[in-house]
Design an enzyme around this catalytic site. Structure first.
Site, PDB file in Angstrom:
ATOM      1  N   GLU A 144       0.550  -1.230  -0.082  1.00  0.00           N
ATOM      2  CA  GLU A 144      -0.114   0.061  -0.029  1.00  0.00           C
ATOM      3  C   GLU A 144       0.778   1.163   0.144  1.00  0.00           C
ATOM      4  O   GLU A 144       0.655   2.184   0.821  1.00  0.00           O
ATOM      5  CB  GLU A 144      -1.041   0.100   1.045  1.00  0.00           C
ATOM      6  CG  GLU A 144      -2.124  -1.173   1.087  1.00  0.00           C
ATOM      7  CD  GLU A 144      -3.292  -1.024   2.154  1.00  0.00           C
ATOM      8  OE1 GLU A 144      -2.961  -0.291   3.128  1.00  0.00           O
ATOM      9  OE2 GLU A 144      -4.325  -1.803   1.812  1.00  0.00           O
TER      10      GLU A 144
ATOM     11  N   GLU B 241      -5.739  -7.747  -0.627  1.00  0.00           N
ATOM     12  CA  GLU B 241      -6.331  -7.842   0.481  1.00  0.00           C
ATOM     13  C   GLU B 241      -7.768  -7.655   0.053  1.00  0.00           C
ATOM     14  O   GLU B 241      -8.116  -6.756  -0.794  1.00  0.00           O
ATOM     15  CB  GLU B 241      -5.873  -6.662   1.170  1.00  0.00           C
ATOM     16  CG  GLU B 241      -4.558  -6.852   2.114  1.00  0.00           C
ATOM     17  CD  GLU B 241      -3.949  -5.556   3.045  1.00  0.00           C
ATOM     18  OE1 GLU B 241      -5.170  -4.998   3.258  1.00  0.00           O
ATOM     19  OE2 GLU B 241      -2.747  -5.635   3.064  1.00  0.00           O
TER      20      GLU B 241
END
Length: 341
Positions: free
Chosen positions: A162, A274
């Protein structure tokens, strides 16, 4: 007789991987979190602040048909000093997990869970700052690749979790390219997983991460990683009820479409690293089910967030409690691999 001896030796050494699924099968799996916990406590105390997953977890999720495990870890723990050696004890823990997975015919993604940041002297610095450079993180990955390039069950190197809010003069594209180049100087075989910018948002991918299609990999073995949550702000916090989060049965599909279309347009491989839902409302399970069906139909696999031995009452966790499955598991175990192209 000689053939039987050779075959036995190969099985013992792990070189004969008949029990391993093919990587092209696109396995679904789980994030096994814990090694990245307490990111502000460096190095932290093992078994108190952070922990690596257990063999019991590998056995449990394998029993459910899930064979891919994303292993988040912290850069600061595996390489305490910039440009320094990898930490012997931390590397041993990581290799033990990978070895345990290999013995069970399971895949592992090594996921540097640092958001393009690193603590130095108690301060968190963004990659590209004077304190932490692209060369620093590329050095860490070259050393990791040197340690893991011979492993046959590394599904990919997840080079950074991320990335977000980076320095204008050091965009994620440049950081990713620097890491890729250094890894390939050591390991030309293992796939490299490149997360998207802006928290790896699949929904915002064409705008925030579209330029990643121009990354150069001499091995032509990149996999692009998006993340998707179904609450209103897509953060995975799920602070409110299903209604207040403005969720619908198709929320996950809507958020996946931009990423999927980008992959198809550019003939690239993708992965959802995710996604997760709370355990407190069965409607979330419908949204999850529809989302996974869409991924499977479009030849994209993924890893659910999350399991691991230290989650406690975390409402997204699928760690079994007192030997009982969590509600989300009845959906997850339906999806073992994505369709092959």
């Amino acid at each position: 007789m000689m053939f039987r001896f050779i075959l036995t030796a190969l099985l013992i050494s792990g070189l004969f991987q008949g029990s391993m699924a093919q990587q092209s099968d696109l396995p679904f799996g789980i994030n096994l979190a814990g090694a990245e916990f307490a990111h502000d406590k460096i190095p932290g105390i093992y078994n108190k602040n952070y922990i690596y997953p257990t063999t019991a977890e590998l056995d449990y999720f394998k029993s459910k048909g899930l064979t891919l495990f994303r292993l988040p870890f912290l850069w600061e723990r595996i390489q305490p000093q910039l440009n320094g050696s990898l930490d012997v004890e931390e590397l041993k823990r990581m290799k033990t997990f990978v070895d345990n997975a290999k013995e069970r015919g399971l895949w592992v993604i090594l996921d540097m869970h640092n958001y393009c940041r690193r603590y130095e002297n108690g301060t968190r610095h963004i990659i590209g700052s004077p304190e932490v450079s692209i060369a620093h993180v590329a050095d860490a990955w070259a050393k990791l690749a040197g340690e893991f390039r011979s492993y046959s069950n590394i599904w990919g190197y997840g080079i950074m979790n991320e990335p977000h809010d980076l320095l204008e003069n050091t965009p994620w594209f440049n950081i990713a390219q620097g890491i890729i180049t250094q890894i390939r100087s050591v390991d030309t075989r293992t796939p490299i997983i490149v997360a998207g910018d802006s928290w790896s948002s699949a929904e915002r991918w064409p705008v925030m991460s579209g330029n990643l299609k121009n990354l150069k990999d001499p091995s032509r073995n990149l996999i692009y990683e998006g993340h998707i949550y179904f609450d209103e702000d897509a953060s995975g916090s799920y602070r409110n009820t299903y209604e207040k989060e403005m969720a619908t049965p198709s929320t996950g599909i809507v958020r996946a479409v931009p990423f999927v279309n980008w992959l198809k347009k550019n003939n690239l491989r993708g992965f959802i690293g995710e996604y997760g839902v709370p355990d407190n409302d069965p409607r979330w399970l419908v949204t999850l089910d529809n989302f996974l069906a869409y991924l499977k139909k479009n030849d994209i696999n993924g890893t659910y967030w999350a399991a691991g031995p230290m989650w406690g009452k975390y409402k997204l966790a699928v760690e079994p409690v007192n030997g009982q499955d969590r509600p989300q598991m009845k959906v997850l175990e339906k999806y073992k691999t994505a369709d092959k192209k």
